[in-house]
Design an enzyme around this catalytic site. Structure first.
Site, PDB file in Angstrom:
ATOM      1  N   GLU A 155      57.322 -24.717  14.204  1.00 37.97           N
ATOM      2  CA  GLU A 155      58.316 -25.699  14.656  1.00 37.97           C
ATOM      3  C   GLU A 155      57.961 -27.118  14.199  1.00 37.97           C
ATOM      4  O   GLU A 155      57.759 -28.024  15.025  1.00 37.97           O
ATOM      5  CB  GLU A 155      58.477 -25.639  16.177  1.00 37.97           C
ATOM      6  CG  GLU A 155      59.030 -24.314  16.650  1.00 37.97           C
ATOM      7  CD  GLU A 155      59.424 -24.299  18.127  1.00 37.97           C
ATOM      8  OE1 GLU A 155      58.956 -25.166  18.881  1.00 37.97           O
ATOM      9  OE2 GLU A 155      60.212 -23.426  18.507  1.00 37.97           O
ATOM     10  N   GLU A 318      61.595 -16.325  17.346  1.00 37.09           N
ATOM     11  CA  GLU A 318      61.141 -16.401  18.744  1.00 37.09           C
ATOM     12  C   GLU A 318      62.337 -16.338  19.676  1.00 37.09           C
ATOM     13  O   GLU A 318      63.355 -16.996  19.442  1.00 37.09           O
ATOM     14  CB  GLU A 318      60.428 -17.735  19.020  1.00 37.09           C
ATOM     15  CG  GLU A 318      59.049 -17.885  18.461  1.00 37.09           C
ATOM     16  CD  GLU A 318      58.434 -19.229  18.877  1.00 37.09           C
ATOM     17  OE1 GLU A 318      58.806 -19.776  19.931  1.00 37.09           O
ATOM     18  OE2 GLU A 318      57.599 -19.740  18.108  1.00 37.09           O
TER      19      GLU A 318
HETATM   20  C1  GLA Z   1      58.256 -22.756  21.022  1.00 38.53           C
HETATM   21  C2  GLA Z   1      56.926 -22.541  20.336  1.00 38.53           C
HETATM   22  C3  GLA Z   1      56.106 -21.458  20.965  1.00 38.53           C
HETATM   23  C4  GLA Z   1      56.167 -21.511  22.466  1.00 38.53           C
HETATM   24  C5  GLA Z   1      57.621 -21.418  22.875  1.00 38.53           C
HETATM   25  C6  GLA Z   1      57.810 -21.384  24.373  1.00 38.53           C
HETATM   26  O1  GLA Z   1      59.297 -22.083  20.479  1.00 38.53           O
HETATM   27  O2  GLA Z   1      57.070 -22.284  18.976  1.00 38.53           O
HETATM   28  O3  GLA Z   1      54.784 -21.621  20.518  1.00 38.53           O
HETATM   29  O4  GLA Z   1      55.615 -22.693  22.921  1.00 38.53           O
HETATM   30  O5  GLA Z   1      58.288 -22.540  22.396  1.00 38.53           O
HETATM   31  O6  GLA Z   1      59.152 -21.215  24.716  1.00 38.53           O
END
Ligand code: GLA
Ligand code: ZN
Length: 687
Positions: A155, A318
């Site tokens: 991210e 994710e």
């Molecule tokens: C983000 C991060 C993850 C985790 C999630 C929790 O998407 O990439 O590492 O922290 O949030 O929702």
């Protein structure tokens, strides 16, 4: 998805972030993981996302044995690896010895070690250290048969402490900003003109006078802020490119990074071109309201945007199996919602369902974030059973789904530079909140079961019959000509008030609106409504309430479809339509609410001849998304209502999973997703 299919043929990936490094002293736990993964039809694990301090415990000493062993073990058990580079969180030895790797905030203060996503993308030391670990990973595992792809960092830019801008304000970044501007403008004279710098005595006489804008410095001048936003996205992309090149040196596996949908600071259309495929993290807050429709529209928008970046399938890198831990009220998914929300991603073009994370941590900040395996009860949980049921279903669906993707005939303009500019305009309504307004337009398509791509002004318009451009405040170079060609050739173009105001430098157009002749109108004033005014858009028998913005325009060639009901401009055009070449252009001078936008869309769809691919009566909370390819078409009919609803199919279809015939009135259970295809596998009318 060609790129990744080569290394993972025939499977819809089902897996997610896996952090065995947290459990190396618990071999029993690692044993359980493999057993439970197989039971839940998990076929992928994303490794090493934040493992830098484990992979390089001291500067220059790489310890990748545990990682290789994990990849081996997973592979032996039929589970593929997506391997992350670890720059999302830096180890202490790095920040301690080289403080310059930490970013400087907009007040000029260097961040101290802590959290993540807070490196300086220009720091030469960081780039060297990144190269070291990335190359070590790629050398060791880049050709391992179990490794199917690269996940760059995590991210990018998602620094939760960032204020107005996510950029770094250190001397390296300031120098890079000046270089960027020199390349863009060549001379200070041109820059001063583009930024209208004479205003408030801002004329620059040397490049060194230019600093990165932020709360602590210049933050009112639109031109510098717009260029800085462009630069921040480009600078971070430059770092990502360096990461990509480091792994590509020793590995032929395709590269992606996990994006965040509508994340404002990064222009993902520009990023997509540098990646082999794209992926997204998506965390809708299901059940926060009794009616999940808006949330479903929002999630669908996220997926549609991600798919549109390359107009090809993507990975849902994710998602969460139950609830996250970082919203004010973390409600767990109701039974059935996990299946539906995961299939929603597939329906919109995802070739995977992946989670953060496989196993909940025992300690630290995300220990109460949903995971497939939580601290208690192993595989004996409702969540586990729902994940397993999904895994079984995905396995069966794979041969039908893979090789297909949504091919919408309609698109909506979602252009980062336009959004930056319109949100920063300081006019009409502050804050403007483009995304919130945009969702109403996207939602109207969603309600009607019509897939839509999200495009930017560089996108090709030829695949579409209908293009919506709400609040298209900025016209970047080439856009006007592109819209002209599109409409001339028969396209239907719909745009709204507060469009065509500035050029790509955020300088106002002078004298004539650049698309005045195409739209057949002359805009004159922009008013904002207040609740007590209760102005209406009178369209035939319908009287819609105005939302915020009221453009006062004159029809000059266009036919007036609706007029304002009140105010000194009562009776003047609120909606117009104009023929241009073989196509039509509609201009909504008034900003309406959902009801008006719905009728406007119906009108535009009729003009463009675009329909829902399934012949059914629309039902609140139910939508359709359609994937196609290789002569196959699959329609996902999704019920986001928390109760059973009746839908009516005007034509017979076949349930793609059971083979049963589906026709007439059918009950959809709460959260049911029905996957349909044409009867007898004939395809001519679906889509
Ligand atoms: C983000 C991060 C993850 C985790 C999630 C929790 O998407 O990439 O590492 O922290 O949030 O929702
Ligand atoms: Zn910096």
């Amino acid at each position: 998805m060609q790129a990744i299919e080569q290394f993972a043929p025939g499977v819809i990936l089902h897996g997610g972030d896996y952090n065995p490094d947290q459990w190396l002293d618990r071999p029993d736990t690692l044993e359980d993981d493999i057993r439970f993964m197989k039971e839940a039809h998990i076929n992928e694990a994303t490794l090493g996302v934040f493992a830098w301090s484990m992979e390089e415990p001291e500067e220059g000493r790489y310890d990748l044995d545990w990682l290789e062993k994990t990849v081996d073990r997973l592979y032996e058990n039929g589970i593929r690896t997506i391997l992350a580079t670890p720059t999302g969180a830096m180890p202490h030895w790095l920040t301690e010895k080289y403080p310059e790797v930490m970013k400087v905030d907009e007040h000029g203060i260097r961040r101290m070690h802590g959290q993540r996503h807070n490196f300086c993308p220009s720091s030469p030391v960081l780039r060297r250290k990144m190269q070291g670990i990335n190359e070590a990973l790629a050398r060791r595992l880049g050709k391992h048969p179990g490794v199917i792809a690269w996940h760059l960092s995590n991210e990018y830019g998602g620094d939760s402490d960032a204020q107005t801008f996510i950029g770094c304000h250190c001397p390296y970044c300031e120098a890079a900003f000046r270089t960027y501007l020199k390349e863009r403008y060549g001379t200070l004279e041109k820059l001063n003109r583009a930024w209208w710098a004479g205003f408030w005595s801002n004329r620059f006489t040397s490049w060194e006078q230019i600093h990165c804008p932020g709360e602590g410095s210049e933050h009112t001048m639109h031109g510098i802020k717009l260029d800085y936003r462009r630069f921040v996205s480009a600078r971070m992309l430059d770092f990502a490119r360096a990461e990509r090149d480091a792994v590509r040196k020793y590995s032929d596996r395709p590269v992606c990074t996990n994006m965040m949908g509508t994340f404002d600071p990064l222009d993902y259309f520009k990023w997509a071109g540098e990646l082999d495929f794209v992926s997204v993290d998506c965390y809708p807050q299901w059940h926060i309201q009794e009616d999940d429709t808006k949330m479903a529209q929002w999630a669908s928008l996220y997926y549609a945007l991600t798919r549109s970046l390359k107009r090809m399938p993507f990975l849902l890198m994710e998602s969460v199996v139950s609830s996250v831990n970082w919203t004010p009220r973390n409600i767990i998914k109701r039974p059935g919602m996990h299946m539906l929300s995961s299939l929603q991603a597939i329906a919109n073009g995802a070739d995977s369902v992946q989670y953060f994370q496989w196993r909940a941590s025992r300690g630290s900040s995300e220990k109460f974030h949903g995971a497939v395996i939580s601290q208690l009860n192993g595989n004996n949980t409702r969540v586990f059973r729902e994940v397993k049921a999904l895994g079984e279903r995905l396995e069966k669906l794979a041969p039908r789904v893979l090789g297909t993707v949504n091919r919408p005939q309609a698109a909506i303009l979602y252009d980062w530079e336009n959004i930056w500019a319109v949100n920063d305009a300081q006019a009409l309504v502050n804050p403007f909140d483009f995304n919130k307004r945009f969702l109403t337009y996207y939602g109207a398509f969603w309600d009607r079961g019509i897939d839509t791509d999200l495009i930017d002004m560089d996108s090709d318009l030829t695949p579409y019959r209908l293009v919506f451009a709400p609040f298209n405040y900025m016209y970047r170079k080439g856009w006007v000509e592109k819209v002209r060609r599109f409409v001339e050739n028969g396209g239907v173009f719909v745009t709204t008030c507060w469009s065509g105001i500035v050029d790509e430098n955020d300088l106002c157009f002078l004298q004539v609106h650049p698309l005045a002749d195409l739209l057949g109108i002359r805009p004159e004033e922009y008013d904002v409504s207040a609740p007590y005014m209760q102005n209406t858009i009178d369209w035939g028998e319908d009287h819609f309430l105005v939302k915020d913005v009221c453009g006062v325009i004159h029809a000059e060639g266009a036919e007036v479809l609706a007029v304002y009901g009140k105010n000194y401009y009562a009776g003047s055009p609120a909606l117009t339509i104009h023929g241009y070449g073989k196509g039509k252009a509609l201009y909504a001078a008034a900003e309406g609410r959902e009801d008006f936008i719905g009728k406007l869309l119906d009108e535009a769809l009729r003009e463009a001849g675009v329909k829902c691919p399934i012949e059914m009566e629309p039902v609140h909370g139910v939508t359709v998304s359609c994937r196609q390819g290789d002569g196959r078409k699959l329609a996902f009919v999704q019920n986001f209502n928390n109760r059973m609803v009746e839908v009516f199919f005007r034509k017979p279809y076949q349930n793609a999973e059971s083979g049963e015939r589906v026709e007439g009135a059918i009950c959809l259970e709460a959260y049911q997703c029905l996957i349909l295809e044409e009867t007898q596998r004939k395809t001519e009318s679906l889509g």
